[in-house]
Design an enzyme around this catalytic site. Structure first.
Site, PDB file in Angstrom:
ATOM      1  CG  ASP A 207      -0.408   0.334   2.376  1.00 15.10           C
ATOM      2  OD1 ASP A 207       0.585   0.817   2.461  1.00 15.10           O
ATOM      3  OD2 ASP A 207      -0.606   0.447   3.596  1.00 15.10           O
ATOM      4  CG  ASP A 209       1.827   3.200   4.864  1.00 15.80           C
ATOM      5  OD1 ASP A 209       0.603   2.868   5.347  1.00 15.80           O
ATOM      6  OD2 ASP A 209       2.669   2.359   4.444  1.00 15.80           O
ATOM      7  CG  ASP A 302      -3.149   2.916   5.535  1.00 13.30           C
ATOM      8  OD1 ASP A 302      -4.520   1.976   4.904  1.00 13.30           O
ATOM      9  OD2 ASP A 302      -2.352   2.157   5.751  1.00 13.30           O
TER      10      ASP A 302
HETATM   11  P1  ATP Z   1       4.000  -2.543   2.919  1.00 13.92           P
HETATM   12  O1  ATP Z   1       5.048  -1.836   2.273  1.00 13.92           O
HETATM   13  O2  ATP Z   1       3.331  -3.991   2.322  1.00 13.92           O
HETATM   14  O3  ATP Z   1       3.316  -2.020   2.976  1.00 13.92           O
HETATM   15  P2  ATP Z   1       4.412  -1.494   5.832  1.00 13.92           P
HETATM   16  O4  ATP Z   1       5.720  -1.136   6.183  1.00 13.92           O
HETATM   17  O5  ATP Z   1       3.920   0.294   4.465  1.00 13.92           O
HETATM   18  O6  ATP Z   1       4.767  -2.171   4.331  1.00 13.92           O
HETATM   19  P3  ATP Z   1       1.711  -0.755   7.261  1.00 13.92           P
HETATM   20  O7  ATP Z   1       1.198  -1.969   7.553  1.00 13.92           O
HETATM   21  O8  ATP Z   1       1.273  -0.048   5.764  1.00 13.92           O
HETATM   22  O9  ATP Z   1       3.092  -1.999   6.292  1.00 13.92           O
HETATM   23  O10 ATP Z   1       2.124  -0.067   8.043  1.00 13.92           O
HETATM   24  C1  ATP Z   1       3.048   0.873   7.648  1.00 13.92           C
HETATM   25  C2  ATP Z   1       3.106   1.029   8.901  1.00 13.92           C
HETATM   26  O11 ATP Z   1       2.000   1.796   9.833  1.00 13.92           O
HETATM   27  C3  ATP Z   1       3.840   0.604  10.180  1.00 13.92           C
HETATM   28  O12 ATP Z   1       5.294   0.620  11.204  1.00 13.92           O
HETATM   29  C4  ATP Z   1       2.433   0.140  11.123  1.00 13.92           C
HETATM   30  O13 ATP Z   1       3.277   0.172  12.487  1.00 13.92           O
HETATM   31  C5  ATP Z   1       2.063   1.511  10.899  1.00 13.92           C
HETATM   32  N1  ATP Z   1       0.852   1.349  11.500  1.00 13.92           N
HETATM   33  C6  ATP Z   1       0.044   0.704  10.528  1.00 13.92           C
HETATM   34  N2  ATP Z   1      -1.772   0.605  10.330  1.00 13.92           N
HETATM   35  C7  ATP Z   1      -2.024   1.310  11.683  1.00 13.92           C
HETATM   36  C8  ATP Z   1      -2.838   1.397  12.444  1.00 13.92           C
HETATM   37  N3  ATP Z   1      -3.743   1.075  12.456  1.00 13.92           N
HETATM   38  N4  ATP Z   1      -2.768   2.073  13.372  1.00 13.92           N
HETATM   39  C9  ATP Z   1      -1.560   2.811  13.818  1.00 13.92           C
HETATM   40  N5  ATP Z   1      -0.737   1.827  13.041  1.00 13.92           N
HETATM   41  C10 ATP Z   1      -0.467   2.013  12.482  1.00 13.92           C
HETATM   42 MN    MN Z   2       2.607   0.499   4.214  1.00 18.35          MN
HETATM   43 MN    MN Z   3      -0.705   1.429   5.991  1.00 21.91          MN
END
Ligand code: ATP
Ligand code: MN
Ligand code: MN
Length: 378
Positions: A207, A209, A302
């Site tokens: 995703d 962020d 996100d």
């Molecule tokens: P990817 O590239 O697979 O998305 P990612 O590290 O970006 O890997 P994410 O699941 O998008 O994975 O999460 C990004 C960060 O946001 C993580 O450090 C996580 O702790 C934080 N995070 C995700 N969802 C929430 C939430 N609902 N509340 C607080 N923190 C969150």
């Molecule tokens: Mn992510």
């Molecule tokens: Mn995310």
């Protein structure tokens, strides 16, 4: 150093926040195997074992060399008997019996499939499995199964959102969000966070962020709802840009700190989106657009919106990786008697909150060497 050892004489810390872990993984065969076991214990709800395998995997990811035999791992932290036995088997025969058995286990396969749907967590997956469901068509045809809005969107856009997002697509989305942010207010601060902040080179994420805020105190929630409204109004060809939107209002309350709020989930205003991304000619490939002639794909996005004075903590918390975050908190607690979360840092000895405007401030408060985002892929 006697010059005869093939293993570098460096001490590797048990804390991921004291290691530098890029996306170059020299031990992928081993870490993939350990992560299968971690996930299977997560499904079995045995968090201790799950964490043990995640820690072992994370240590191996940080090594600038490939483990060739178990002797290479002497002195490395976090490698328990179980992890070592699995590694030994793979190093000697190329396979681990336990990992193969897990991968071919019907329950593991089914839970893995179900949890790959946006909005379906281990609890729901387990419930469906217990109800005898084994495939998506089982779930969709089962009487009495109520899918919430998130899960409905998850199934509807399954193909697109389970496909990796490229850097070019993340950039295109950044422009789209940036445009919406500028339309709402000119003084907003927008930054890429999560995996795309940690990756370098040609990397892919699941995703995209973003963290967004404004310098005007108290205006950050209005900013986020404004951005959502703007995206909803924007229509690409005949279709809206927002395919799915779940908005969570802020429940952040500085007065209550530090009693309840030191936990994994944070209390900032945030939203979970599925965005329609146009254009099949983006460099790096809009995968979904090829072959089916649609010219667009769905992408998970996100957005989190902390108040400006919490920005550094939120950025550090959302940049990840999850293992890096876990160890930052564990290090703070165990080695410094401090509590760290996405909102704040509290010194239990001095009984005071420590202010920070940048991530570097937070590392400094913790007495840690600064680790760059691309070195946090623990
Ligand atoms: P990817 O590239 O697979 O998305 P990612 O590290 O970006 O890997 P994410 O699941 O998008 O994975 O999460 C990004 C960060 O946001 C993580 O450090 C996580 O702790 C934080 N995070 C995700 N969802 C929430 C939430 N609902 N509340 C607080 N923190 C969150
Ligand atoms: Mn992510
Ligand atoms: Mn995310």
């Amino acid at each position: 150093p006697d010059g005869t050892s093939s293993t570098p004489l460096l001490t590797v810390s048990q804390y991921a926040c004291k290691r530098r872990t890029t996306t170059v993984n020299n031990n992928k065969i081993l870490t993939d195997a350990l992560e299968v076991l971690a996930e299977s214990y997560e499904f079995k709800e045995i968090p201790g074992r799950c964490l043990a395998f995640r820690r072992a995997s994370s240590v191996l990811k940080s090594l600038p060399w490939a483990v060739r035999c178990l002797r290479d791992t002497e002195g490395l932290p976090c490698l328990g008997e179980h992890s070592k036995a699995v590694m030994e088997e793979i190093l000697q025969s190329g396979h681990s019996f336990e990992v193969e058995k897990t991968l071919s286990d019907e329950k593991y396969q089914t839970l893995k499939l179900f949890t790959s749907v946006f909005g379906v967590g281990p609890k729901t997956a387990e419930k469906w499995y217990r109800g005898g469901l084994r495939s998506f068509s089982d779930v969709l045809a089962a009487p009495g199964i109520h899918l919430n809005r998130m899960q409905q969107s998850g199934f509807l856009h399954y193909g697109d959102i389970s496909r990796a997002v490229s850097k070019a697509e993340a950039r295109a989305l950044g422009n789209l969000i940036d445009e919406a942010v500028r339309a709402v207010t000119p003084d907003a601060v927008l930054a890429l966070t999560g995996g795309f902040r940690r990756y370098r080179g040609k990397e892919f994420g699941h995703d995209v962020d973003f963290i967004v805020t404004t310098r005007e105190p108290g205006k950050e929630e209005k900013l986020l709802t404004g951005i959502i409204e703007r995206l909803k109004q924007q229509v690409s060809t005949l279709f809206g840009l927002l395919l799915y939107c779940e908005y969570n209002a802020s429940t952040f309350d500085m007065v209550k700190l530090p009693s309840h709020q030191f936990e994994a989930m944070d209390h900032f205003a945030k939203c979970f989106l599925i965005v329609r991304l146009e254009g099949g000619r983006v460099e790096g490939g809009l995968h979904g657009a090829e072959g089916d002639g649609r010219g667009w794909r769905a992408v998970r996005v996100d957005l989190v919106s902390p108040p400006m004075d919490r920005y550094a903590f939120a950025l550090l918390g959302w940049t990840g990786s999850r293992q890096f975050e876990r160890d930052l908190r564990r290090f703070a607690r165990a080695e410094r008697r401090m509590l760290l979360d996405n909102h704040t840092l509290y010194d239990k000895t001095k009984k005071e909150f420590l202010a920070a405007t940048t991530e570097k401030d937070i590392f400094a408060h913790l007495g840690l060497e600064y680790i760059e985002p691309w070195q946090r892929n623990a």
